[in-house]
Design a protein around this motif. Structure first.
Motif, PDB file in Angstrom:
ATOM      1  N   SER A 151      41.769  39.198  40.242  1.00 15.09           N
ATOM      2  CA  SER A 151      41.181  39.741  41.462  1.00 15.09           C
ATOM      3  C   SER A 151      42.286  40.367  42.288  1.00 15.09           C
ATOM      4  CB  SER A 151      40.490  38.631  42.277  1.00 15.09           C
ATOM      5  OG  SER A 151      39.400  38.083  41.572  1.00 15.09           O
TER       6      SER A 151
ATOM      7  N   ASN B  11      40.703  46.734  40.067  1.00 19.11           N
ATOM      8  CA  ASN B  11      39.343  46.219  40.070  1.00 19.11           C
ATOM      9  C   ASN B  11      39.288  44.782  39.557  1.00 19.11           C
ATOM     10  OD1 ASN B  11      38.275  48.638  41.022  1.00 19.11           O
ATOM     11  ND2 ASN B  11      38.053  49.469  38.957  1.00 19.11           N
ATOM     12  N   GLU B  12      38.140  44.135  39.810  1.00 20.81           N
ATOM     13  CA  GLU B  12      37.911  42.795  39.284  1.00 20.81           C
ATOM     14  C   GLU B  12      37.821  42.894  37.755  1.00 20.81           C
ATOM     15  OE1 GLU B  12      37.561  39.972  41.184  1.00 20.81           O
ATOM     16  OE2 GLU B  12      38.017  41.144  42.957  1.00 20.81           O
TER      17      GLU B  12
ATOM     18  N   ASP C 181      36.277  45.441  33.026  1.00 23.66           N
ATOM     19  CA  ASP C 181      36.190  45.690  34.456  1.00 23.66           C
ATOM     20  C   ASP C 181      34.764  45.355  34.886  1.00 23.66           C
ATOM     21  OD1 ASP C 181      35.989  46.659  37.027  1.00 23.66           O
ATOM     22  OD2 ASP C 181      36.809  48.635  36.581  1.00 23.66           O
TER      23      ASP C 181
ATOM     24  N   SER D  92      33.748  45.150  38.071  1.00 24.33           N
ATOM     25  CA  SER D  92      33.505  45.557  39.458  1.00 24.33           C
ATOM     26  C   SER D  92      32.149  46.217  39.630  1.00 24.33           C
ATOM     27  CB  SER D  92      34.614  46.504  39.926  1.00 24.33           C
ATOM     28  OG  SER D  92      35.870  45.881  39.850  1.00 24.33           O
TER      29      SER D  92
END
Length: 219
Positions: free
Chosen positions: A14, A22-23, A39, A41
């Protein structure tokens, strides 16, 4: 971080502060060779959504996030190949894990346990139990040793009937907190706490230890 039955390792990233990454969830072999990255996100609901923890259960990867919606938790299910299975669940009434802690663990029968801080029960510990399809089976709240906010930091599930929650129970004054471990015994629905261990921080030089079972001092 979590590990599947073949020894593959999954970790989450994170971004912090001003970072723009991005997450992302990563998968590695037992020898730490990179397998794939995902990814997530675009799959997270709402803005400012942060992946808080992940766990393998029933050959699926469960991703626990706090959403951009105040006091809301998002749980999603992925394959071990990091493909979304389009199965998710939300829960409202929590203090955002961005501000406090979160604990996640799986039981051998596939249930997923999540430890949080309740926004509606005086900041007490909140324990949720989900089945593999992310149906909420049960929930319970319980107070830590101090009089303010309780923050879970980790969890271990023995089986479908017993879960340990460890965290910090904060008092009303700065530096006033207890490190606690609670045992929640589950029989169908989550039952009241049956035992607790508390490490009480008195000051910077003194630490006392108190053991309890069913509310009774054991020494």
């Amino acid at each position: 971080m979590t590990v599947d039955g073949n020894g593959n390792i999954y970790s989450k990233f994170s971004p912090f502060g001003a970072q723009t990454a991005n997450e992302t969830i990563y998968k590695y072999t037992p020898d730490l060779a990179a397998v794939t990255a995902r990814d997530v996100s675009s799959l997270l609901a709402g803005g400012n959504t942060v992946v808080r923890d992940i766990v393998i259960s029933s050959n699926s990867l469960f991703v626990v996030s706090s959403t951009g919606t105040a006091n809301q938790l998002l749980v999603q299910r992925y394959t071990t190949g990091l493909v979304s299975e389009n199965v998710s669940s939300t829960f409202t009434g929590i203090i955002s894990p961005l501000a406090v802690g979160v604990g996640v663990a799986a039981s051998p029968d596939g249930a997923v346990f999540i430890g949080l801080t309740s926004a509606t029960a005086s900041g007490n510990y909140l324990l949720l139990k989900y089945d593999p399809n992310l149906n909420l089976i049960s929930s319970t709240t319980f107070a830590g040793a101090s009089g303010s906010v309780d923050q879970p930091f980790g969890m271990a599930v023995l089986n479908s009937t017993a879960a340990y929650v460890t965290g910090a129970s904060f008092g009303n004054n700065p530096g006033d907190y207890d490190a606690t471990t609670h045992l929640a015994v589950v029989s169908g629905l989550l039952a009241p706490i049956s035992a607790a261990t508390t490490f009480t921080s008195v000051d910077s030089n003194t630490v006392t230890v108190a053991w309890g079972s069913n509310g009774n001092a054991a020494g």
